[in-house]
Enzyme design. Structure first.
Site, PDB file in Angstrom:
ATOM      1  N   ARG A  72      67.932  83.485  28.075  1.00 46.67           N
ATOM      2  CA  ARG A  72      67.060  84.059  27.055  1.00 46.67           C
ATOM      3  C   ARG A  72      67.379  85.536  26.837  1.00 46.67           C
ATOM      4  O   ARG A  72      67.644  86.262  27.788  1.00 46.67           O
ATOM      5  CB  ARG A  72      65.587  83.889  27.472  1.00 46.67           C
ATOM      6  CG  ARG A  72      64.984  82.620  26.912  1.00 46.67           C
ATOM      7  CD  ARG A  72      63.650  82.310  27.475  1.00 46.67           C
ATOM      8  NE  ARG A  72      62.682  83.416  27.453  1.00 46.67           N
ATOM      9  CZ  ARG A  72      61.423  83.269  27.829  1.00 46.67           C
ATOM     10  NH1 ARG A  72      60.981  82.098  28.230  1.00 46.67           N
ATOM     11  NH2 ARG A  72      60.601  84.305  27.807  1.00 46.67           N
ATOM     12  N   ARG A  76      46.908  86.139  25.690  1.00 44.09           N
ATOM     13  CA  ARG A  76      47.597  87.208  26.421  1.00 44.09           C
ATOM     14  C   ARG A  76      46.937  88.552  26.244  1.00 44.09           C
ATOM     15  O   ARG A  76      47.389  89.539  26.822  1.00 44.09           O
ATOM     16  CB  ARG A  76      49.004  87.307  25.863  1.00 44.09           C
ATOM     17  CG  ARG A  76      50.047  86.659  26.714  1.00 44.09           C
ATOM     18  CD  ARG A  76      51.329  86.822  25.941  1.00 44.09           C
ATOM     19  NE  ARG A  76      52.442  87.026  26.777  1.00 44.09           N
ATOM     20  CZ  ARG A  76      53.273  86.041  27.127  1.00 44.09           C
ATOM     21  NH1 ARG A  76      53.060  84.816  26.748  1.00 44.09           N
ATOM     22  NH2 ARG A  76      54.313  86.313  27.864  1.00 44.09           N
ATOM     23  N   ARG A 114      67.428  82.563  35.452  1.00 42.63           N
ATOM     24  CA  ARG A 114      66.927  81.448  34.633  1.00 42.63           C
ATOM     25  C   ARG A 114      67.948  81.058  33.560  1.00 42.63           C
ATOM     26  O   ARG A 114      68.560  81.903  32.920  1.00 42.63           O
ATOM     27  CB  ARG A 114      65.620  81.831  33.931  1.00 42.63           C
ATOM     28  CG  ARG A 114      65.215  80.758  32.909  1.00 42.63           C
ATOM     29  CD  ARG A 114      63.821  80.900  32.415  1.00 42.63           C
ATOM     30  NE  ARG A 114      63.538  82.195  31.825  1.00 42.63           N
ATOM     31  CZ  ARG A 114      62.327  82.568  31.467  1.00 42.63           C
ATOM     32  NH1 ARG A 114      61.296  81.769  31.656  1.00 42.63           N
ATOM     33  NH2 ARG A 114      62.116  83.751  30.936  1.00 42.63           N
ATOM     34  N   ARG A 139      58.279  93.743  29.979  1.00 45.51           N
ATOM     35  CA  ARG A 139      57.352  92.599  29.910  1.00 45.51           C
ATOM     36  C   ARG A 139      56.342  92.660  31.048  1.00 45.51           C
ATOM     37  O   ARG A 139      55.169  92.328  30.880  1.00 45.51           O
ATOM     38  CB  ARG A 139      58.146  91.286  29.967  1.00 45.51           C
ATOM     39  CG  ARG A 139      58.880  90.987  28.661  1.00 45.51           C
ATOM     40  CD  ARG A 139      60.000  89.994  28.841  1.00 45.51           C
ATOM     41  NE  ARG A 139      59.540  88.677  29.236  1.00 45.51           N
ATOM     42  CZ  ARG A 139      60.322  87.761  29.810  1.00 45.51           C
ATOM     43  NH1 ARG A 139      61.595  88.022  30.064  1.00 45.51           N
ATOM     44  NH2 ARG A 139      59.841  86.590  30.137  1.00 45.51           N
ATOM     45  N   LYS A 177      55.187  79.528  34.936  1.00 41.78           N
ATOM     46  CA  LYS A 177      54.206  78.858  34.060  1.00 41.78           C
ATOM     47  C   LYS A 177      54.830  77.658  33.345  1.00 41.78           C
ATOM     48  O   LYS A 177      54.267  76.568  33.347  1.00 41.78           O
ATOM     49  CB  LYS A 177      53.652  79.834  33.003  1.00 41.78           C
ATOM     50  CG  LYS A 177      52.902  81.017  33.568  1.00 41.78           C
ATOM     51  CD  LYS A 177      52.346  81.905  32.473  1.00 41.78           C
ATOM     52  CE  LYS A 177      53.383  82.543  31.593  1.00 41.78           C
ATOM     53  NZ  LYS A 177      54.270  83.521  32.282  1.00 41.78           N
TER      54      LYS A 177
HETATM   55  P1  AP5 Z   1      59.494  79.687  34.200  1.00 44.42           P
HETATM   56  O1  AP5 Z   1      58.757  78.440  34.511  1.00 44.42           O
HETATM   57  O2  AP5 Z   1      60.414  79.709  33.016  1.00 44.42           O
HETATM   58  O3  AP5 Z   1      58.487  80.930  34.175  1.00 44.42           O
HETATM   59  P2  AP5 Z   1      57.434  81.392  33.073  1.00 44.42           P
HETATM   60  O4  AP5 Z   1      56.256  81.932  33.801  1.00 44.42           O
HETATM   61  O5  AP5 Z   1      57.199  80.315  32.067  1.00 44.42           O
HETATM   62  O6  AP5 Z   1      58.266  82.582  32.456  1.00 44.42           O
HETATM   63  P3  AP5 Z   1      58.402  83.085  30.967  1.00 44.42           P
HETATM   64  O7  AP5 Z   1      59.460  84.172  31.019  1.00 44.42           O
HETATM   65  O8  AP5 Z   1      58.661  81.958  30.010  1.00 44.42           O
HETATM   66  O9  AP5 Z   1      57.034  83.697  30.706  1.00 44.42           O
HETATM   67  P4  AP5 Z   1      56.656  84.706  29.652  1.00 44.42           P
HETATM   68  O10 AP5 Z   1      55.198  84.641  29.710  1.00 44.42           O
HETATM   69  O11 AP5 Z   1      57.235  86.065  29.788  1.00 44.42           O
HETATM   70  O12 AP5 Z   1      57.421  84.167  28.353  1.00 44.42           O
HETATM   71  P5  AP5 Z   1      56.910  83.467  27.027  1.00 44.42           P
HETATM   72  O13 AP5 Z   1      57.957  82.529  26.603  1.00 44.42           O
HETATM   73  O14 AP5 Z   1      55.512  82.991  27.159  1.00 44.42           O
HETATM   74  O15 AP5 Z   1      60.326  80.091  35.515  1.00 44.42           O
HETATM   75  C1  AP5 Z   1      61.175  81.235  35.555  1.00 44.42           C
HETATM   76  C2  AP5 Z   1      62.410  80.917  36.411  1.00 44.42           C
HETATM   77  O16 AP5 Z   1      62.003  80.704  37.767  1.00 44.42           O
HETATM   78  C3  AP5 Z   1      63.158  79.620  36.020  1.00 44.42           C
HETATM   79  O17 AP5 Z   1      64.541  79.816  36.232  1.00 44.42           O
HETATM   80  C4  AP5 Z   1      62.609  78.540  36.970  1.00 44.42           C
HETATM   81  O18 AP5 Z   1      63.550  77.514  37.211  1.00 44.42           O
HETATM   82  C5  AP5 Z   1      62.352  79.381  38.220  1.00 44.42           C
HETATM   83  N1  AP5 Z   1      61.225  78.904  39.025  1.00 44.42           N
HETATM   84  C6  AP5 Z   1      60.001  78.501  38.577  1.00 44.42           C
HETATM   85  N2  AP5 Z   1      59.218  78.167  39.625  1.00 44.42           N
HETATM   86  C7  AP5 Z   1      59.956  78.384  40.757  1.00 44.42           C
HETATM   87  C8  AP5 Z   1      59.698  78.255  42.165  1.00 44.42           C
HETATM   88  N3  AP5 Z   1      58.497  77.843  42.620  1.00 44.42           N
HETATM   89  N4  AP5 Z   1      60.671  78.581  43.035  1.00 44.42           N
HETATM   90  C9  AP5 Z   1      61.875  79.028  42.586  1.00 44.42           C
HETATM   91  N5  AP5 Z   1      62.200  79.163  41.287  1.00 44.42           N
HETATM   92  C10 AP5 Z   1      61.237  78.855  40.375  1.00 44.42           C
HETATM   93  O19 AP5 Z   1      56.861  84.707  26.028  1.00 44.42           O
HETATM   94  C11 AP5 Z   1      58.030  85.362  25.582  1.00 44.42           C
HETATM   95  C12 AP5 Z   1      57.652  86.428  24.543  1.00 44.42           C
HETATM   96  O20 AP5 Z   1      57.012  85.789  23.414  1.00 44.42           O
HETATM   97  C13 AP5 Z   1      56.641  87.492  25.001  1.00 44.42           C
HETATM   98  O21 AP5 Z   1      57.278  88.563  25.673  1.00 44.42           O
HETATM   99  C14 AP5 Z   1      56.033  87.919  23.644  1.00 44.42           C
HETATM  100  O22 AP5 Z   1      56.889  88.790  22.947  1.00 44.42           O
HETATM  101  C15 AP5 Z   1      55.961  86.597  22.884  1.00 44.42           C
HETATM  102  N6  AP5 Z   1      54.673  85.892  23.072  1.00 44.42           N
HETATM  103  C16 AP5 Z   1      54.493  84.661  23.643  1.00 44.42           C
HETATM  104  N7  AP5 Z   1      53.185  84.342  23.650  1.00 44.42           N
HETATM  105  C17 AP5 Z   1      52.524  85.377  23.084  1.00 44.42           C
HETATM  106  C18 AP5 Z   1      51.149  85.649  22.843  1.00 44.42           C
HETATM  107  N8  AP5 Z   1      50.182  84.780  23.174  1.00 44.42           N
HETATM  108  N9  AP5 Z   1      50.831  86.830  22.264  1.00 44.42           N
HETATM  109  C19 AP5 Z   1      51.776  87.722  21.898  1.00 44.42           C
HETATM  110  N10 AP5 Z   1      53.103  87.539  22.118  1.00 44.42           N
HETATM  111  C20 AP5 Z   1      53.468  86.369  22.702  1.00 44.42           C
END
Ligand code: AP5
Length: 215
Positions: A160, A88, A127, A171, A13
């Site tokens: 992270r 979410r 990552r 997660r 994402k």
């Molecule tokens: P990346 O692009 O970083 O993936 P992502 O989907 O953004 O992953 P996240 O871990 O950031 O998502 P998340 O939803 O768990 O975390 P968030 O920060 O929102 O890619 C991942 C890896 O793959 C990278 O190394 C990249 O280079 C690689 N990659 C990407 N595309 C590729 C491809 N096509 N081919 C090969 N490699 C590739 O949330 C974290 C925490 O915050 C949650 O657990 C929760 O506690 C809290 N939180 C956030 N938002 C909320 C909410 N709305 N409500 C409640 N809690 C929340």
């Protein structure tokens, strides 16, 4: 354009949201990034969010909805936005609908990225991200030029704290239980475009652009 980008942790994402933000000239609003910054700055929100994030659990809806109301009504979001990681839960999606109605705005698309779980675990374990400029790398598929330093600003990359195997599993479980119902919520509004997240970043990007061109 007002777009939501959804999908399980590690599906890509953040990577795709940055491209959408550049091409469509709309800000990327990542609740995860905002919360991590709040933790680094030791704000009240950061102190409240930290325990949930470290355990791979969701931060309570009321905190997130207050944060998003402040963000989406700000000047920065006037041209539109790409939401990455919000909503979410179904109550968050309902809260967003209410807020948009109040602002007399509508959503253009909800793009859902999908990928197999073993690919996710591999992507997240490899990552690395830049704490300074937010660039995302992958030690296997998209490594930095110099060992674990950001290509853009030279800062040491970090892993992270929630990218540990046990937390990743948690997660993914939380995603299935709490976030997948949000896809059905938007499907009933005919907004969902499912995009395969397998393949290289540029292959996925082509599919995302195609999905958005239908809107
Ligand atoms: P990346 O692009 O970083 O993936 P992502 O989907 O953004 O992953 P996240 O871990 O950031 O998502 P998340 O939803 O768990 O975390 P968030 O920060 O929102 O890619 C991942 C890896 O793959 C990278 O190394 C990249 O280079 C690689 N990659 C990407 N595309 C590729 C491809 N096509 N081919 C090969 N490699 C590739 O949330 C974290 C925490 O915050 C949650 O657990 C929760 O506690 C809290 N939180 C956030 N938002 C909320 C909410 N709305 N409500 C409640 N809690 C929340």
């Amino acid at each position: 354009m007002r777009i939501i980008l959804m999908g399980p942790p590690g599906v890509g994402k953040g990577t795709q949201a940055k491209k959408i933000s550049t091409v469509y000239e709309i800000p990327q609003i990542s609740t995860g990034d905002i919360l991590r910054e709040a933790i680094v700055n030791d704000t009240q929100l950061g102190r409240q969010a930290k325990q949930y994030m470290d355990a791979g659990r969701l931060v309570p809806d009321d905190l997130i909805l207050d944060l998003m109301e402040d963000t989406l009504t700000g000047e920065k979001c006037k041209p539109g936005f790409i939401l990455d990681g919000f909503p979410r839960t179904v109550p968050q999606a309902e809260g967003l609908d209410e807020l948009l109605e109040k602002l007399n705005l509508t959503l253009d698309a909800v793009v859902v990225l999908e990928v197999e779980e073993d690919v996710i675990v591999n992507r997240l374990s490899n990552r690395r991200s830049c704490p300074e400029c937010g660039a995302i790398y992958n030690l296997q598929t998209n490594p930095p030029e110099k060992d674990e330093q950001c290509d853009n600003c030279g800062t040491d990359l970090i892993q992270r704290s929630d990218d540990m195997p046990e937390t990743i599993k948690n997660r993914l479980r939380v995603y299935r239980e709490e976030t997948e119902p949000v896809i059905q919520f938007y499907d009933r509004q005919n907004l969902v475009q499912v995009v395969a997240g397998e393949g290289s970043v540029s292959e996925v990007w082509k599919r995302v652009q195609l999905a958005l061109s239908h809107k």
